[in-house]
Motif scaffolding. Structure first.
Motif, PDB file in Angstrom:
ATOM      1  N   LYS A   1      -1.835  -5.132 -10.716  1.00  0.00           N
ATOM      2  CA  LYS A   1      -0.946  -5.737 -11.279  1.00  0.00           C
ATOM      3  C   LYS A   1       0.477  -5.608 -10.672  1.00  0.00           C
ATOM      4  CE  LYS A   1      -2.797  -6.557 -15.740  1.00  0.00           C
ATOM      5  NZ  LYS A   1      -2.654  -6.408 -17.276  1.00  0.00           N
ATOM      6  N   GLU A   2       1.050  -4.216 -10.870  1.00  0.00           N
ATOM      7  CA  GLU A   2       2.950  -4.431  -9.817  1.00  0.00           C
ATOM      8  C   GLU A   2       2.573  -4.427  -8.260  1.00  0.00           C
ATOM      9  OE1 GLU A   2       3.219  -0.298 -10.616  1.00  0.00           O
ATOM     10  OE2 GLU A   2       3.252  -0.186 -12.768  1.00  0.00           O
ATOM     11  N   VAL A   3       1.550  -3.800  -7.867  1.00  0.00           N
ATOM     12  CA  VAL A   3       1.596  -4.158  -6.103  1.00  0.00           C
ATOM     13  C   VAL A   3       1.350  -5.964  -6.324  1.00  0.00           C
ATOM     14  CG1 VAL A   3      -1.181  -3.698  -6.018  1.00  0.00           C
ATOM     15  CG2 VAL A   3       0.565  -3.255  -4.450  1.00  0.00           C
ATOM     16  N   ILE A   4       0.709  -6.365  -6.576  1.00  0.00           N
ATOM     17  CA  ILE A   4       0.122  -7.965  -6.675  1.00  0.00           C
ATOM     18  C   ILE A   4       1.212  -8.137  -6.743  1.00  0.00           C
ATOM     19  CG2 ILE A   4      -1.141  -9.671  -6.694  1.00  0.00           C
ATOM     20  CD1 ILE A   4      -2.876  -7.968  -5.427  1.00  0.00           C
ATOM     21  N   LYS A   5       1.736  -8.408  -7.649  1.00  0.00           N
ATOM     22  CA  LYS A   5       3.510  -8.936  -7.986  1.00  0.00           C
ATOM     23  C   LYS A   5       4.800  -8.713  -7.404  1.00  0.00           C
ATOM     24  CE  LYS A   5       7.106  -8.877 -12.102  1.00  0.00           C
ATOM     25  NZ  LYS A   5       7.318  -8.795 -11.325  1.00  0.00           N
ATOM     26  N   ARG A   6       4.621  -7.437  -6.850  1.00  0.00           N
ATOM     27  CA  ARG A   6       5.698  -7.216  -6.007  1.00  0.00           C
ATOM     28  C   ARG A   6       5.618  -7.845  -4.703  1.00  0.00           C
ATOM     29  NH1 ARG A   6       6.409  -0.455  -4.876  1.00  0.00           N
ATOM     30  NH2 ARG A   6       7.909  -1.294  -3.795  1.00  0.00           N
ATOM     31  N   ILE A   7       3.934  -7.612  -4.197  1.00  0.00           N
ATOM     32  CA  ILE A   7       3.591  -9.083  -2.556  1.00  0.00           C
ATOM     33  C   ILE A   7       4.263 -10.185  -2.488  1.00  0.00           C
ATOM     34  CG2 ILE A   7       1.837  -9.411  -1.452  1.00  0.00           C
ATOM     35  CD1 ILE A   7       0.630  -6.397  -1.610  1.00  0.00           C
ATOM     36  N   SER A   8       3.890 -10.490  -4.073  1.00  0.00           N
ATOM     37  CA  SER A   8       3.638 -12.138  -4.253  1.00  0.00           C
ATOM     38  C   SER A   8       5.449 -12.256  -4.728  1.00  0.00           C
ATOM     39  CB  SER A   8       3.532 -12.103  -5.472  1.00  0.00           C
ATOM     40  OG  SER A   8       3.792 -12.122  -6.654  1.00  0.00           O
ATOM     41  N   GLU A   9       5.867 -11.462  -5.057  1.00  0.00           N
ATOM     42  CA  GLU A   9       7.844 -11.939  -4.570  1.00  0.00           C
ATOM     43  C   GLU A   9       8.239 -11.881  -3.397  1.00  0.00           C
ATOM     44  OE1 GLU A   9       9.251  -8.483  -7.268  1.00  0.00           O
ATOM     45  OE2 GLU A   9       8.778  -9.510  -9.222  1.00  0.00           O
ATOM     46  N   VAL A  10       7.610 -10.732  -2.577  1.00  0.00           N
ATOM     47  CA  VAL A  10       7.646 -11.417  -0.702  1.00  0.00           C
ATOM     48  C   VAL A  10       7.279 -12.178  -0.744  1.00  0.00           C
ATOM     49  CG1 VAL A  10       7.558  -9.966   1.552  1.00  0.00           C
ATOM     50  CG2 VAL A  10       7.899  -8.893  -1.027  1.00  0.00           C
ATOM     51  N   ILE A  11       6.270 -12.983  -0.679  1.00  0.00           N
ATOM     52  CA  ILE A  11       5.262 -13.689  -0.081  1.00  0.00           C
ATOM     53  C   ILE A  11       5.971 -15.166  -0.504  1.00  0.00           C
ATOM     54  CG2 ILE A  11       3.792 -15.637  -0.159  1.00  0.00           C
ATOM     55  CD1 ILE A  11       1.815 -12.710  -0.050  1.00  0.00           C
ATOM     56  N   TYR A  12       6.177 -14.543  -1.882  1.00  0.00           N
ATOM     57  CA  TYR A  12       7.136 -16.574  -2.312  1.00  0.00           C
ATOM     58  C   TYR A  12       8.168 -16.025  -3.189  1.00  0.00           C
ATOM     59  CZ  TYR A  12       2.672 -18.349  -1.766  1.00  0.00           C
ATOM     60  OH  TYR A  12       0.968 -18.306  -1.693  1.00  0.00           O
ATOM     61  N   PRO A  13       9.808 -16.392  -2.246  1.00  0.00           N
ATOM     62  CA  PRO A  13      11.159 -15.501  -2.560  1.00  0.00           C
ATOM     63  C   PRO A  13      11.466 -16.561  -4.050  1.00  0.00           C
ATOM     64  CG  PRO A  13      11.367 -15.959  -0.631  1.00  0.00           C
ATOM     65  CD  PRO A  13       9.370 -15.790  -1.110  1.00  0.00           C
ATOM     66  N   ASN A  14      12.631 -15.747  -5.139  1.00  0.00           N
ATOM     67  CA  ASN A  14      12.724 -16.782  -6.031  1.00  0.00           C
ATOM     68  C   ASN A  14      11.492 -17.859  -6.146  1.00  0.00           C
ATOM     69  OD1 ASN A  14      15.155 -15.800  -5.420  1.00  0.00           O
ATOM     70  ND2 ASN A  14      15.197 -16.577  -3.415  1.00  0.00           N
ATOM     71  N   ARG A  15      10.601 -17.422  -6.536  1.00  0.00           N
ATOM     72  CA  ARG A  15       9.069 -18.570  -7.396  1.00  0.00           C
ATOM     73  C   ARG A  15       8.578 -17.700  -8.404  1.00  0.00           C
ATOM     74  NH1 ARG A  15       6.262 -21.679  -2.807  1.00  0.00           N
ATOM     75  NH2 ARG A  15       5.466 -22.379  -4.395  1.00  0.00           N
ATOM     76  N   ALA A  16       8.078 -18.484  -8.985  1.00  0.00           N
ATOM     77  CA  ALA A  16       7.329 -18.024 -10.523  1.00  0.00           C
ATOM     78  C   ALA A  16       6.180 -18.239  -9.754  1.00  0.00           C
ATOM     79  CB  ALA A  16       7.840 -18.591 -11.852  1.00  0.00           C
ATOM     80  N   ILE A  17       4.756 -16.654  -9.882  1.00  0.00           N
ATOM     81  CA  ILE A  17       4.256 -17.602  -9.018  1.00  0.00           C
ATOM     82  C   ILE A  17       2.923 -16.997 -10.508  1.00  0.00           C
ATOM     83  CG2 ILE A  17       1.799 -16.753  -7.261  1.00  0.00           C
ATOM     84  CD1 ILE A  17       4.265 -18.811  -6.616  1.00  0.00           C
ATOM     85  N   SER A  18       1.654 -17.134 -10.988  1.00  0.00           N
ATOM     86  CA  SER A  18       0.544 -16.595 -11.373  1.00  0.00           C
ATOM     87  C   SER A  18       0.090 -15.445 -10.316  1.00  0.00           C
ATOM     88  CB  SER A  18      -0.405 -17.972 -11.556  1.00  0.00           C
ATOM     89  OG  SER A  18      -1.548 -17.185 -11.941  1.00  0.00           O
ATOM     90  N   ILE A  19       0.107 -15.046 -11.083  1.00  0.00           N
ATOM     91  CA  ILE A  19      -0.245 -13.572 -10.819  1.00  0.00           C
ATOM     92  C   ILE A  19      -2.085 -13.687 -10.730  1.00  0.00           C
ATOM     93  CG2 ILE A  19      -0.860 -10.665 -10.316  1.00  0.00           C
ATOM     94  CD1 ILE A  19       1.963 -12.727  -9.286  1.00  0.00           C
TER      95      ILE A  19
END
Length: 260
Positions: free
Chosen positions: A55-73
């Protein structure tokens, strides 16, 4: 995010370099991988991350791909089992790891081989041909054959992790062909470049197998399969006509020669 979960990791790292740094935090060295075709979701599974780490790694990667956006993990549906982080090898995997130890001793000798080649010392050209014989007869026909002809057959060979290992085997064979061509031309620079390329590839390849591939396979083989593998490996050992002793002695003698 679903699309990125199913994207080859090298493509992701090229597009988003910070992803490589994130993976390094979890001891996932995709940046240095020579192939990099594994999918992001497979990397997370194969490296045996816990669900919390996943969960941590996917969350961190999603924040890189979609900065400043709330993304469903997305939750990755695991095809393999998770286990404790400590590495303990089954008997057949231990055989392969022990063979790696001898191969690594040859890799460690390569800088001295090159140094003596540059110095024009007598007999060093024969060491090149003896080294090629070791690579082809021991590292490839004796060791890699166990993986390609037996071990990998217990798994889906379309899995990216298996395909990556096979591609690296072929890449190593290419370096050996280049090494022989350079030796025949008495091209010392070509010999050195081929040896160093082989050393770099095999060093990383062995690390991936010892620390990632073999533990992953052990987690997914039944006791019955492990027993059959061990029997097949031992059969090959018996048919080896002293190959292990021959090449162990080659390495020992070369180490002693370089000491003196």
């Amino acid at each position: 995010m679903e699309n990125y979960i199913n994207t080859p990791i090298k493509q992701l790292i090229i597009k988003f370099p910070n992803i490589g740094e994130i993976l390094e935090d979890y001891k996932i060295s995709c940046v240095s991988c020579s192939i990099g075709s594994c999918l992001l979701k497979d990397i997370i599974e194969v490296h045996n991350l816990s669900e919390d780490e996943e969960k941590e790694v996917i969350k961190r990667i999603s924040e890189v791909i979609y900065p400043n956006r709330a993304i469903s993990i997305p939750k990755i549906e695991r095809k393999i089992k998770s286990s404790l982080k400590e590495i303990g090898y089954s008997p057949p995997m231990k055989i392969l790891v022990n063979e790696h130890m001898l191969i690594k001793r040859w890799l460690n000798l390569i800088p001295e081989v090159i140094k003596r080649l540059d110095a024009g010392l007598n007999g060093n050209r024969q060491i090149i041909y003896d080294g090629v014989d070791f690579i082809r007869s021991y590292a490839d026909k004796f060791h890699h054959a166990k993986e390609e002809d037996i071990l990998f057959k217990y798994f889906d060979e379309n899995l990216e992790i298996i395909k990556t290992m096979l591609e690296e085997h072929e890449k190593g064979r290419g370096y050996v062909r280049s090494l022989i061509e350079s030796a025949e031309k008495r091209d010392n620079n070509g010999i050195a470049n081929s040896l160093l390329a082989y050393q770099e590839l095999l060093t990383e390849h062995i690390k991936k197998e010892d620390e990632i591939l073999y533990p992953w396979m052990d987690r997914n083989l039944s006791l019955n399969q492990i027993g059959r593998l061990y029997s097949k490996f031992n059969e090959l050992e018996e048919k080896g006509n002293g190959i292990k002793e021959k090449y162990t002695n080659f390495i020992i003698n070369l180490e002693e020669k370089f000491k003196n």
